[in-house]
Write a protein that holds these residues in place. Structure first.
Motif, PDB file in Angstrom:
ATOM      1  N   TYR A 247       0.757  -1.085  -0.074  1.00 53.58           N
ATOM      2  CA  TYR A 247      -0.069  -0.085  -0.180  1.00 53.58           C
ATOM      3  C   TYR A 247       1.065   1.289   0.094  1.00 53.58           C
ATOM      4  N   THR A 248       1.280   1.661  -1.258  1.00 51.91           N
ATOM      5  CA  THR A 248       2.117   3.021  -1.298  1.00 51.91           C
ATOM      6  C   THR A 248       1.616   4.098  -0.752  1.00 51.91           C
ATOM      7  N   GLU A 249       0.643   4.405  -0.606  1.00 51.46           N
ATOM      8  CA  GLU A 249      -0.108   5.686   0.086  1.00 51.46           C
ATOM      9  C   GLU A 249       0.265   5.685   1.412  1.00 51.46           C
ATOM     10  N   ALA A 250       0.250   4.630   2.266  1.00 47.65           N
ATOM     11  CA  ALA A 250       0.652   4.520   3.482  1.00 47.65           C
ATOM     12  C   ALA A 250       1.969   4.696   3.721  1.00 47.65           C
ATOM     13  N   GLU A 251       2.866   3.992   3.001  1.00 52.72           N
ATOM     14  CA  GLU A 251       4.310   4.038   2.883  1.00 52.72           C
ATOM     15  C   GLU A 251       4.627   5.498   2.611  1.00 52.72           C
ATOM     16  N   GLU A 252       4.160   5.980   1.545  1.00 56.41           N
ATOM     17  CA  GLU A 252       4.549   7.632   1.414  1.00 56.41           C
ATOM     18  C   GLU A 252       4.214   8.476   2.659  1.00 56.41           C
ATOM     19  N   GLY A 253       3.055   8.074   3.315  1.00 60.17           N
ATOM     20  CA  GLY A 253       2.880   9.116   4.579  1.00 60.17           C
ATOM     21  C   GLY A 253       3.943   8.728   5.468  1.00 60.17           C
ATOM     22  N   LEU A 254       4.253   7.464   5.575  1.00 60.21           N
ATOM     23  CA  LEU A 254       5.445   7.156   6.635  1.00 60.21           C
ATOM     24  C   LEU A 254       6.758   7.850   6.223  1.00 60.21           C
ATOM     25  N   CYS A 255       6.852   7.849   5.061  1.00 62.59           N
ATOM     26  CA  CYS A 255       7.961   8.600   4.494  1.00 62.59           C
ATOM     27  C   CYS A 255       7.921  10.399   4.728  1.00 62.59           C
ATOM     28  N   GLU A 256       6.901  10.683   4.698  1.00 59.50           N
ATOM     29  CA  GLU A 256       6.388  12.265   4.913  1.00 59.50           C
ATOM     30  C   GLU A 256       6.704  12.383   6.585  1.00 59.50           C
ATOM     31  N   LEU A 257       6.466  11.618   7.329  1.00 58.63           N
ATOM     32  CA  LEU A 257       6.209  11.578   8.672  1.00 58.63           C
ATOM     33  C   LEU A 257       7.991  11.629   9.254  1.00 58.63           C
ATOM     34  N   TYR A 258       8.808  10.606   8.617  1.00 61.55           N
ATOM     35  CA  TYR A 258      10.177  10.502   8.692  1.00 61.55           C
ATOM     36  C   TYR A 258      10.850  11.850   8.399  1.00 61.55           C
ATOM     37  N   THR A 259      10.376  12.407   7.246  1.00 63.52           N
ATOM     38  CA  THR A 259      10.993  13.663   6.670  1.00 63.52           C
ATOM     39  C   THR A 259      10.834  14.809   7.834  1.00 63.52           C
ATOM     40  N   ALA A 260       9.650  15.000   8.353  1.00 63.57           N
ATOM     41  CA  ALA A 260       9.158  16.044   9.192  1.00 63.57           C
ATOM     42  C   ALA A 260      10.178  16.032  10.423  1.00 63.57           C
ATOM     43  N   GLU A 265      17.275   9.367   6.467  1.00 66.88           N
ATOM     44  CA  GLU A 265      18.140   8.052   5.961  1.00 66.88           C
ATOM     45  C   GLU A 265      16.858   6.979   5.667  1.00 66.88           C
ATOM     46  N   LYS A 266      15.913   6.944   6.718  1.00 66.95           N
ATOM     47  CA  LYS A 266      14.747   6.322   6.749  1.00 66.95           C
ATOM     48  C   LYS A 266      13.818   6.639   5.693  1.00 66.95           C
ATOM     49  N   ALA A 267      13.681   7.859   5.459  1.00 69.56           N
ATOM     50  CA  ALA A 267      12.568   8.177   4.602  1.00 69.56           C
ATOM     51  C   ALA A 267      13.073   8.100   3.301  1.00 69.56           C
ATOM     52  N   LEU A 268      14.439   8.047   2.835  1.00 76.97           N
ATOM     53  CA  LEU A 268      14.873   7.678   1.610  1.00 76.97           C
ATOM     54  C   LEU A 268      14.894   6.483   1.152  1.00 76.97           C
ATOM     55  N   TRP A 269      15.125   5.512   2.126  1.00 73.36           N
ATOM     56  CA  TRP A 269      15.055   4.024   2.018  1.00 73.36           C
ATOM     57  C   TRP A 269      13.376   3.655   1.651  1.00 73.36           C
ATOM     58  N   HIS A 270      12.312   4.480   2.280  1.00 74.83           N
ATOM     59  CA  HIS A 270      11.019   3.941   1.820  1.00 74.83           C
ATOM     60  C   HIS A 270      10.893   4.628   0.450  1.00 74.83           C
TER      61      HIS A 270
END
Length: 580
Positions: A247-260, A265-270
């Protein structure tokens, strides 16, 4: 899949449901909705599609809906050579739509398993979420507008989701759709009434379906964007991905959280992981570009921006981000050319003035005398806070901090990244800024490293040695005496029924013990039979293709390709080499 224009929402919804169903089959790589839909209604060679998506198989087809009837055509195509290895037409009453989706999904999974290797496939991939077809139809319309990701789309989606619920209050999916729409609408401006509506709909939805990955995504969105609750947002994004890892929408949300919170590093991995299954999503490339921008790696940010714009030249998010990167890279010529050539550029005059303020020593023809007027007249409605940036670089830092405090209080969109926004660096020297950082990002408010590592477990044996020997004995008789392989429509499931084992066990046996997928195994018997009867003088009056069909092959292209792959030559050349 293509569709008639009037019912595009219905076709899109059915296609998305099939995609989601197939993602539940472990080991099967399924390209996400955004990238799949990039080819909708376009006449593009299947080999080109395979290259762009990195896939070996494409599902192609169409959906037609008229009154209470639906017709779906579907075919699986090998992207290497364009071979069709499965096709079928389905005509059903609309009331049977969920059973039809399940049937199509299982057919696709089965054909892929038969051609490419072992997969464990559940008995059912889709369960009916409602018994009310009109409620489902309204939900699909709502989802269609929802995925436009703009103000009018969200407003229309809310109305349609509410209509769906009014018809069937026991249908969980529109509650989660409403919850997401209210969460996003309420997050821009901290509208507490909308955020409360999101919470209420989540409660109703989870009372009906406690294991909805869409529900957990909506809950994560409310927690993260609406409430800036990074710990709960993190927890719910991970729960959504646990329920549906694709579910890429949720994984993108996780990226945005890690970015904030600065976990770049975690955000880029995702983001890299997302792009493997959704390689044509302009939004995912923007998300990756934003990480590089906030990490002050502007050349890499621009690479991702260009990738995003190559997919959707009208996507305003990367357009605005490119403006900021060119300012920070001190390249006025490129910036000015871009602003002139891009009608969708954000606040072009403010952008030029900001460039001059950030780079005061450069001799460029930019009038900054109206900057105060620009700040006063700023009415918001943009992705980035131009008004705030102008104040910072006019050295009006106290006023800038006032604006920043208000944006944080209102939780205005991208301001959630304020800890690492490069253009706010002059404010870092002030205690007020440090206090704002502490109030939002102090250690106890941040998620810990709690992601479960994905491990590839060794494939467990599904059958004992005794079971294997028993089945192989039955195979020997069935293939040599009864010639099961001569049935041109034989499937793995039918063969499994003949030997009285599950299709998952048979798939495992063929791939892991015999070393062939189902089609390789069956076609090897067909090939040996063909070679035998082709050399028999009594069959000289028959064509090679007729002999191939008699042996169980049901396609000239499949027969020719399999023969050449196995024997290294064409059937005709092989026959000639074996004739005395």
């Amino acid at each position: 899949m293509s569709t008639d224009g009037e019912n595009e929402y219905f076709c899109d919804g059915i296609t998305e449901e099939i995609i989601n169903a197939l993602t539940t089959v472990k080991g099967l790589k399924v390209i996400a909705r955004t990238s799949s839909f990039a080819f909708k209604n376009k006449n593009i060679d299947v080999r080109t599609i395979g290259d762009k998506l990195g896939v070996s198989t494409v599902l192609e087809g169409s959906v037609r809906k008229a009154n209470n009837k639906v017709r779906i055509t579907a075919q699986l195509i090998n992207t290497l050579d364009g071979t069709h290895f499965w096709s079928k037409n389905f005509d059903r009453d609309l009331e049977d739509i969920f059973a039809l989706q399940d049937e199509i999904s299982l057919n696709i999974a089965d054909r892929i398993r038969e051609n490419f290797g072992h997969l464990n496939i559940q008995e059912h991939l889709i369960e009916a979420p409602t018994q009310n077809i009109e409620a489902y139809n309204l939900y699909l319309k709502g989802r269609y507008h929802h995925l436009m990701w703009d103000g009018p789309g969200i407003a229309n989606a809310i109305e349609l989701y509410e209509q769906s619920i009014a018809i069937d209050p026991s249908f969980a999916m529109p509650y989660f759709g409403l919850a997401y729409c209210y969460a996003m609408a309420g997050s821009w401006g901290n509208n507490r009434d909308l955020l409360q509506s999101s919470e209420e709909n989540l409660t109703k939805g989870f009372n009906l379906d406690k294991q909805s990955y869409v529900g957990y995504f909506s809950k994560a969105t409310l927690s993260f964007w609406g409430q800036w609750d990074f710990i709960r947002g993190h927890k719910f994004f991970l729960k959504a991905l646990e329920l549906n890892p694709s579910y890429t929408e949720a994984e993108e949300g996780l990226c945005e959280l890690y970015t904030a919170v600065g976990y770049f590093e975690k955000a880029l991995w995702h983001t890299d992981n997302i792009l493997k299954i959704n390689p044509l999503s302009p939004n995912h490339y923007f998300t990756k570009a934003n990480i590089h921008y906030l990490n002050e790696d502007y050349p890499k940010a621009l690479e991702c921006i260009e990738a995003s714009l190559s997919i959707n030249p009208d996507f305003t998010h990367p357009i605005a981000l490119k403006q900021l990167c060119l300012i920070l890279m001190k390249d006025y010529e490129k910036l000015n050319d871009f602003l002139v050539q891009t009608p969708l550029a954000e606040r072009p005059e403010e952008c030029r003035v900001l460039y001059k303020l950030v780079n005061p020593k450069e001799k460029i023809d930019v009038d900054i005398s109206k900057v105060s007027f620009m700040i006063k007249e700023d009415s918001g409605g943009t992705l980035f806070p131009w008004q705030l940036f102008l104040l910072v670089h006019l050295d009006k830092h106290e006023m800038a901090l006032d604006f920043l405090e208000e944006d944080i209080r209102m939780r205005t969109g991208q301001i959630i990244n304020f800890m690492n926004i490069p253009l706010l660096k002059p404010l870092h020297q002030y205690q007020r800024f440090q206090d704002l950082l502490q109030s939002a990002f102090r250690a106890e408010l941040l998620p810990t490293d709690s992601e479960k590592q994905i491990r590839t477990e060794p494939l467990k044996a599904l059958m004992s040695a005794v079971e294997i020997d028993t089945v192989l004995e039955i195979f020997e008789k069935g293939m040599t005496v009864e010639k099961w392989f001569q049935n041109p429509s034989l499937t793995l499931r039918e063969l499994a029924e003949k030997v009285n084992i599950s299709s998952n066990k048979l798939s495992w046996l063929l791939n892991e013990q015999i070393g062939q997928n189902f089609n390789e195994y069956i076609n090897s018997f067909r090939l040996e039979n063909f070679k035998k009867i082709a050399l028999d003088p009594a069959n000289n009056h028959l064509t090679l293709l007729a002999l191939a069909y008699e042996s169980g092959f049901n396609s000239k292209s499949v027969f020719s390709a399999f023969f050449k792959k196995t024997e290294g030559m064409t059937p005709k050349a092989w026959l000639k080499s074996h004739q005395i």
